[in-house]
Write a protein that holds these residues in place. Sequence first.
Motif, PDB file in Angstrom:
ATOM      1  N   LEU A 261       1.003   4.416  -2.736  1.00 47.67           N
ATOM      2  CA  LEU A 261       0.863   5.847  -2.433  1.00 47.67           C
ATOM      3  C   LEU A 261       1.909   6.659  -3.186  1.00 47.67           C
ATOM      4  O   LEU A 261       1.594   7.672  -3.817  1.00 47.67           O
ATOM      5  N   LYS A 262       3.138   6.220  -3.110  1.00 49.17           N
ATOM      6  CA  LYS A 262       4.221   6.940  -3.785  1.00 49.17           C
ATOM      7  C   LYS A 262       3.998   6.933  -5.295  1.00 49.17           C
ATOM      8  O   LYS A 262       4.163   7.952  -5.968  1.00 49.17           O
TER       9      LYS A 262
ATOM     10  N   TRP B 105       0.816  -1.219   0.000  1.00 49.14           N
ATOM     11  CA  TRP B 105       0.000   0.000   0.000  1.00 49.14           C
ATOM     12  C   TRP B 105       0.846   1.265   0.000  1.00 49.14           C
ATOM     13  O   TRP B 105       0.526   2.219  -0.689  1.00 49.14           O
ATOM     14  N   TYR B 106       1.936   1.312   0.763  1.00 47.99           N
ATOM     15  CA  TYR B 106       2.728   2.528   0.871  1.00 47.99           C
ATOM     16  C   TYR B 106       3.488   2.827  -0.425  1.00 47.99           C
ATOM     17  O   TYR B 106       3.724   3.982  -0.761  1.00 47.99           O
ATOM     18  N   LYS B 107       3.839   1.790  -1.181  1.00 43.99           N
ATOM     19  CA  LYS B 107       4.474   2.013  -2.485  1.00 43.99           C
ATOM     20  C   LYS B 107       3.442   2.470  -3.511  1.00 43.99           C
ATOM     21  O   LYS B 107       3.755   3.239  -4.419  1.00 43.99           O
TER      22      LYS B 107
ATOM     23  N   TYR C 230       0.279   3.623   9.704  1.00 45.54           N
ATOM     24  CA  TYR C 230      -0.804   3.208   8.816  1.00 45.54           C
ATOM     25  C   TYR C 230      -1.949   4.209   8.965  1.00 45.54           C
ATOM     26  O   TYR C 230      -2.342   4.537  10.085  1.00 45.54           O
TER      27      TYR C 230
ATOM     28  N   TRP D  93       3.313   7.728   6.156  1.00 45.74           N
ATOM     29  CA  TRP D  93       2.539   6.722   5.417  1.00 45.74           C
ATOM     30  C   TRP D  93       3.354   6.167   4.260  1.00 45.74           C
ATOM     31  O   TRP D  93       3.461   4.955   4.089  1.00 45.74           O
ATOM     32  N   GLU D  94       3.921   7.059   3.463  1.00 42.47           N
ATOM     33  CA  GLU D  94       4.630   6.650   2.255  1.00 42.47           C
ATOM     34  C   GLU D  94       5.876   5.825   2.579  1.00 42.47           C
ATOM     35  O   GLU D  94       6.351   5.067   1.733  1.00 42.47           O
ATOM     36  N   ASN D  95       6.396   5.968   3.776  1.00 38.28           N
ATOM     37  CA  ASN D  95       7.574   5.213   4.191  1.00 38.28           C
ATOM     38  C   ASN D  95       7.234   4.072   5.149  1.00 38.28           C
ATOM     39  O   ASN D  95       8.116   3.517   5.801  1.00 38.28           O
ATOM     40  N   ASN D  96       5.955   3.743   5.224  1.00 36.17           N
ATOM     41  CA  ASN D  96       5.456   2.615   6.011  1.00 36.17           C
ATOM     42  C   ASN D  96       5.825   2.724   7.490  1.00 36.17           C
ATOM     43  O   ASN D  96       6.074   1.722   8.153  1.00 36.17           O
TER      44      ASN D  96
END
Length: 98
Positions: free
Chosen positions: A31-32, A27-29, A65, A59-62
């Motif tokens: 987002l990016k 999910w975080y990848k 959440y 979020w983007e770097n996990n």
Amino acid sequence: MIYYKYDVNLLQYMGVKKLMDVITLPWYKKLKHLRIEKGWSQYEAADHCGTNQKNYWNWENNKTYPTKIFRKSIASAFGVLVNEIFQESDKKAGIKND
């Protein structure tokens, strides 16, 4: 599904060799990937998602959440369905943001 609109250069930049890999990204990848596709900085993405850059970076770097409310806001900002980015199995163990 949203992932058919991604261009080849962006996929290569993200290290994705084939389209199916985008669907299976964490999910975080995603987002990016979505942010870069929109041409947004993290500040701009954060603004569209109703948060600040620090939260968006987390979020983007996990690191954290997003809560349910923010998951809806993120999906809306990127024009996709929540379940196209997030799955229940994606949530990191031990993070209780809901």
